[in-house]
Design an enzyme around this catalytic site. Structure first.
Site, PDB file in Angstrom:
ATOM      1  N   GLY A  46       0.832  -1.195   0.000  1.00 31.44           N
ATOM      2  CA  GLY A  46       0.000   0.000   0.000  1.00 31.44           C
ATOM      3  C   GLY A  46       0.869   1.248   0.000  1.00 31.44           C
ATOM      4  O   GLY A  46       1.993   1.218   0.513  1.00 31.44           O
ATOM      5  N   GLU A 136      -3.542   2.931   5.327  1.00 33.37           N
ATOM      6  CA  GLU A 136      -3.333   3.920   4.258  1.00 33.37           C
ATOM      7  C   GLU A 136      -4.228   5.146   4.454  1.00 33.37           C
ATOM      8  O   GLU A 136      -3.791   6.270   4.217  1.00 33.37           O
ATOM      9  CB  GLU A 136      -3.580   3.300   2.878  1.00 33.37           C
ATOM     10  CG  GLU A 136      -2.665   2.144   2.515  1.00 33.37           C
ATOM     11  CD  GLU A 136      -1.184   2.451   2.702  1.00 33.37           C
ATOM     12  OE1 GLU A 136      -0.769   3.605   2.514  1.00 33.37           O
ATOM     13  OE2 GLU A 136      -0.437   1.522   3.060  1.00 33.37           O
TER      14      GLU A 136
HETATM   15 NI    NI Z   1       2.357   3.391   5.693  1.00 33.26          NI
END
Ligand code: NI
Length: 172
Positions: A46, A136
């Site tokens: 991510g 995220e």
């Molecule tokens: Ni991170």
């Protein structure tokens, strides 16, 4: 396509709240492509735009197992609209290299986001994908996973981090 530089803790961009995306143009597409190249090269599962110095609300995620085809998801202006369950799994971050720690998260979430053309979507996520989304999305609020550690563990992190930094300086 271009590899972007990943910012490391404690860069100030990482602790800033990111701005909503309002223009769904070629620049946004290019940024998403460059972020994907950068994430796969790292490698990571991510990456949020602030990690490459762009304070905008976009993240990319690919939690597919290594032996399976890539499954890139691009989430623009994402938000969590429902959450349930709890989990406590070890996390890492490309902006905090060589440090891993367990963080409390929801085990199942419902998210809303836009794609690169601005179309709205709703989806459910659980397991690793749910954890990755929460990690995220936190980046867009200027929150790192180490900010979610207990005060005691944060203290240990700071000491470890200082040692890692000192070791890197020695190598230079
Ligand atoms: Ni991170």
């Amino acid at each position: 396509m271009a590899l972007l530089q990943i910012l490391h803790y404690p860069d100030p961009v990482l602790s800033k709240k990111a701005e909503p995306v309002t223009e769904f143009d070629d620049d946004l597409k290019q940024l998403a492509e460059d972020m994907a190249e950068t994430m796969y090269a790292a490698p990571g599962i991510g990456l949020a735009a602030p990690q490459v110095g762009v304070s905008k609300r976009m993240v990319i995620i690919d939690c597919a197992p290594k032996d399976e085809p890539a499954q890139l998801t691009i989430l623009v202006n994402p938000e969590i609209c429902d959450a349930e369950g709890e989990c406590f799994e070890e996390e890492g971050c490309l902006s905090v290299p060589d440090y891993y720690a367990s963080v409390h998260r929801h085990s199942k979430i419902t998210i809303r986001y836009q794609d690169l053309t601005g179309h709205a979507h709703q989806a459910e996520a659980e397991g690793l994908l749910a954890i990755c989304c929460q990690h995220e999305f936190d980046h867009l609020e200027g929150i790192l996973f180490v900010d979610r550690l207990s005060p005691l563990k944060r203290g240990i992190f700071r000491k470890k981090w200082q040692k890692l930094q000192a070791r890197q300086m020695e190598k230079m």
